[in-house]
Design an enzyme around this catalytic site. Structure first.
Site, PDB file in Angstrom:
ATOM      1  N   ASP A  74     -36.164   0.353  12.047  1.00 12.20           N
ATOM      2  CA  ASP A  74     -37.180   0.151  11.014  1.00 12.20           C
ATOM      3  C   ASP A  74     -36.547   0.034   9.632  1.00 12.20           C
ATOM      4  OD1 ASP A  74     -39.671   0.171  12.547  1.00 12.20           O
ATOM      5  OD2 ASP A  74     -39.154   2.227  13.021  1.00 12.20           O
ATOM      6  N   GLU A 105     -43.190   0.673   7.738  1.00 16.69           N
ATOM      7  CA  GLU A 105     -41.895   0.817   8.416  1.00 16.69           C
ATOM      8  C   GLU A 105     -41.250   2.153   8.039  1.00 16.69           C
ATOM      9  OE1 GLU A 105     -41.131  -1.058  10.741  1.00 16.69           O
ATOM     10  OE2 GLU A 105     -41.924  -3.068  10.373  1.00 16.69           O
ATOM     11  N   HIS A 108     -42.913   4.646  10.259  1.00 14.91           N
ATOM     12  CA  HIS A 108     -42.369   4.543  11.619  1.00 14.91           C
ATOM     13  C   HIS A 108     -41.020   5.252  11.707  1.00 14.91           C
ATOM     14  CE1 HIS A 108     -44.719   0.514  12.290  1.00 14.91           C
ATOM     15  NE2 HIS A 108     -45.511   1.547  12.069  1.00 14.91           N
ATOM     16  N   TYR A 112     -40.068   8.488  14.113  1.00 15.34           N
ATOM     17  CA  TYR A 112     -38.995   8.545  15.111  1.00 15.34           C
ATOM     18  C   TYR A 112     -37.987   9.638  14.773  1.00 15.34           C
ATOM     19  CZ  TYR A 112     -40.723   4.201  17.141  1.00 15.34           C
ATOM     20  OH  TYR A 112     -41.505   3.251  17.759  1.00 15.34           O
ATOM     21  N   GLU A 168     -39.076  -7.728  16.047  1.00 11.07           N
ATOM     22  CA  GLU A 168     -40.273  -6.900  16.191  1.00 11.07           C
ATOM     23  C   GLU A 168     -41.078  -7.236  17.443  1.00 11.07           C
ATOM     24  OE1 GLU A 168     -41.793  -5.370  12.180  1.00 11.07           O
ATOM     25  OE2 GLU A 168     -41.453  -7.498  11.790  1.00 11.07           O
ATOM     26  N   GLU A 202     -46.487  -3.012  14.963  1.00  8.30           N
ATOM     27  CA  GLU A 202     -45.450  -4.035  15.139  1.00  8.30           C
ATOM     28  C   GLU A 202     -46.037  -5.320  15.724  1.00  8.30           C
ATOM     29  OE1 GLU A 202     -42.844  -3.778  13.696  1.00  8.30           O
ATOM     30  OE2 GLU A 202     -42.348  -1.653  13.529  1.00  8.30           O
ATOM     31  N   HIS A 205     -47.268  -7.086  12.741  1.00  8.11           N
ATOM     32  CA  HIS A 205     -46.153  -7.652  11.970  1.00  8.11           C
ATOM     33  C   HIS A 205     -45.624  -8.925  12.623  1.00  8.11           C
ATOM     34  CE1 HIS A 205     -45.266  -3.274  10.485  1.00  8.11           C
ATOM     35  NE2 HIS A 205     -46.384  -3.777   9.986  1.00  8.11           N
TER      36      HIS A 205
END
EC number: 1.17.4.1
Length: 325
Positions: A74, A105, A108, A112, A168, A202, A205
């Site tokens: 990301d 992003e 994201h 994670y 993506e 995603e 995107h």
């Protein structure tokens, strides 16, 4: 590339103001993105660690690699947006989308990183995973492929648009499917819920990249588009069937290859090309959560995360006292 040939790349002072909206389809995508905003605090991870302890070593190893790749990827997508796309595109509707995508992003990447921080107790192992681009060859290969497109000085915006649609839409697709596979077992609710939210984002995107591609008057040749997609497919196949094979979590590697081909074909169609692989979707559980970002996660909304009134029109918000009682 002569940007004067492309209206969306042609310098204009209009980029500094939002209205009047000229590109309705691009603006609609921006509003969809805003309506789908979420934060990591909305994901409950309280039950995940007990499930984590139930996983086999192979399953843990697989998830670690997937999260390590995602945590870094990301940031790479954001570097491309900040350094290239946002400054190149001159229409305010798209710049609104890219600006909001950068924020998502970041969320994201935070998600994670938080998952790694939750599951991995050893500080050295955490640091190893947080620096996967340096430490893991399989992650490094995917990162280097994306970075070469950011750094390229002789590839057009259209070609780089295709490359990041592949990042993506293809580089993420197999990993998303693998986590949805884990969801079938009723494990790791925080991981799988965040996977729903992120895969939905995603998908949007990737769809946005395809819309921007359609606005190009001089897009890359179909053969160039196909070559970029094929290259991404081969890297992703290697990642999920050789480097960290999905058989570690009980998935069939050949079916995963087929799924990646299926996703690639769909992306090729969106980019105005013919199918190359002609592969069918082998995973029925991905039928309603595939990377389309259209009806599956936006109109149907499995997670029901959409900000109130963001997608409504002004006429929907009129206050009236003429209702019959």
């Amino acid at each position: 590339m002569n940007t004067s040939c492309e209206p969306i790349l042609k310098p204009t002072l209009n980029k500094y103001v939002v209205f009047p909206i000229v590109y309705e389809d691009i603006w609609k995508m921006y509003k969809k993105a805003v309506a789908s905003f979420w934060t990591v605090e909305e994901v409950d991870l309280s039950k995940d660690f007990s499930d984590w302890l139930k996983l086999s070593d192979n399953e843990k190893n697989f998830i670690k690699h997937i999260l390590a790749f995602f945590a870094a990827s990301d940031g790479i997508v954001n570097e491309n947006l900040a350094e290239r796309f946002y400054s190149e595109v001159q229409i305010s509707e798209a710049r609104c989308f890219y600006g909001f995508q950068i924020a998502m992003e970041n969320i994201h990447s935070e998600m994670y990183s938080l998952l790694i921080d939750t599951y991995i107790l050893d500080s050295k192992e955490k640091n190893y995973l947080f620096n996967a681009i340096e430490n893991m060859n399989c992650v490094k290969q995917k990162a280097n492929w994306a970075k070469k497109w950011i750094e390229s000085k002789n590839r057009t915006y259209g070609e780089r648009l295709v490359a990041f649609a592949a990042v993506e839409g293809i580089f993420f697709s197999g990993s998303f499917a693998a986590i949805f596979w884990i969801k079938k077992r009723g494990l790791m609710p925080g991981l799988t819920f965040s996977n729903e939210l992120i895969s939905r984002d995603e998908g949007l995107h990737c769809d946005f990249a395809c819309i921007m591609f359609k606005h190009l008057l001089n897009p890359p040749l179909n053969s160039v588009v196909r070559d970029i997609i094929i290259e991404a497919v081969n890297i992703e196949k290697n990642f999920l069937t050789e480097a960290i094979p999905v058989k570690l979590i009980g998935m069939n590697c050949d079916l995963m290859k087929q799924y990646i081909e299926f996703v690639a074909d769909r992306l090729l169609l969106e980019l105005g090309c013919d199918k190359y692989y002609c592969s069918k979707n082998p995973f029925d559980f991905m039928e309603n959560i595939s990377l389309e970002g259209k009806t599956n996660f936006f109109e149907k909304r499995v997670s029901e995360y959409q900000k109130m009134s963001v997608m409504s029109n002004k006429k929907d918000n009129v206050f009236s006292l003429d209702i019959d009682f």
